[in-house]
Design an enzyme around this catalytic site. Sequence first.
Site, PDB file in Angstrom:
ATOM      1  N   SER A 126       1.166   8.743  -5.356  1.00 27.02           N
ATOM      2  CA  SER A 126       1.011  10.886  -5.105  1.00 27.02           C
ATOM      3  C   SER A 126       1.854  11.141  -5.526  1.00 27.02           C
ATOM      4  O   SER A 126       1.729  12.563  -6.216  1.00 27.02           O
ATOM      5  CB  SER A 126       1.050  10.542  -3.248  1.00 27.02           C
ATOM      6  OG  SER A 126       0.201  10.476  -2.652  1.00 27.02           O
ATOM      7  N   ALA A 151       0.344  -0.982  -0.286  1.00 27.76           N
ATOM      8  CA  ALA A 151      -0.140  -0.428   0.135  1.00 27.76           C
ATOM      9  C   ALA A 151       0.874   1.066   0.059  1.00 27.76           C
ATOM     10  O   ALA A 151       0.447   2.007  -0.988  1.00 27.76           O
ATOM     11  CB  ALA A 151      -0.811   0.129   1.174  1.00 27.76           C
ATOM     12  N   ALA A 211       1.685   1.821  -3.633  1.00 28.78           N
ATOM     13  CA  ALA A 211       0.837   2.436  -3.928  1.00 28.78           C
ATOM     14  C   ALA A 211       0.664   3.699  -4.411  1.00 28.78           C
ATOM     15  O   ALA A 211       0.686   4.662  -5.036  1.00 28.78           O
ATOM     16  CB  ALA A 211      -0.156   1.361  -3.904  1.00 28.78           C
ATOM     17  N   GLU A 212       0.779   4.410  -2.632  1.00 30.22           N
ATOM     18  CA  GLU A 212       0.433   4.900  -2.283  1.00 30.22           C
ATOM     19  C   GLU A 212       1.333   6.669  -2.753  1.00 30.22           C
ATOM     20  O   GLU A 212       1.086   7.553  -3.144  1.00 30.22           O
ATOM     21  CB  GLU A 212       0.035   5.343  -1.566  1.00 30.22           C
ATOM     22  CG  GLU A 212      -0.277   6.789  -0.800  1.00 30.22           C
ATOM     23  CD  GLU A 212      -2.005   7.203   0.703  1.00 30.22           C
ATOM     24  OE1 GLU A 212      -2.211   8.439   0.445  1.00 30.22           O
ATOM     25  OE2 GLU A 212      -2.082   6.529   0.612  1.00 30.22           O
ATOM     26  N   THR A 213       2.873   5.978  -2.524  1.00 29.76           N
ATOM     27  CA  THR A 213       3.967   7.247  -3.227  1.00 29.76           C
ATOM     28  C   THR A 213       3.643   6.935  -4.270  1.00 29.76           C
ATOM     29  O   THR A 213       3.670   8.052  -4.955  1.00 29.76           O
ATOM     30  CB  THR A 213       5.231   6.216  -3.069  1.00 29.76           C
ATOM     31  OG1 THR A 213       5.263   5.616  -0.766  1.00 29.76           O
ATOM     32  CG2 THR A 213       6.153   6.731  -3.389  1.00 29.76           C
TER      33      THR A 213
END
Length: 137
Positions: free
Chosen positions: A67, A59, A62-64
Amino acid sequence: MIWKRHLTLDELNATSQNTLVAHLGIVYTRLGDDVLEAEMPVDARTHQPFGLLHGGASAALAETLGSMAGYLMTRDGQCVVGTELNATHHRAISQGKVRGVCLPLHLGRQNQSWEITLFDEQGRRCCTCRLGTAVMG
């Protein structure tokens, strides 16, 4: 090319210094016309207690990616913040590297949606994520 900000891979990777991104060993590896990719090691930093890639590390990758891709779609004075992250885990990984591929699903003025797919070193899909971001400023 869809990006509004023009940074090199070296500049993207420099933004990670002294952050969770650096601690997890995440490195941006490709910035294409409409795609951003990164790799993360599957090792003691990213394992859960049973020696497999931790879902939270997936996660975080993925968020890195989502974003940073969202940031690349903003203009001066704007930023993005994550509003929702969904991850479906398909396959366990115990060693090597995981590669994340981030593509846009929706690029609006106030919100964005990104699809981030994680692959093992054999090219097998191990996680599918969707990140929603809000454009601020």
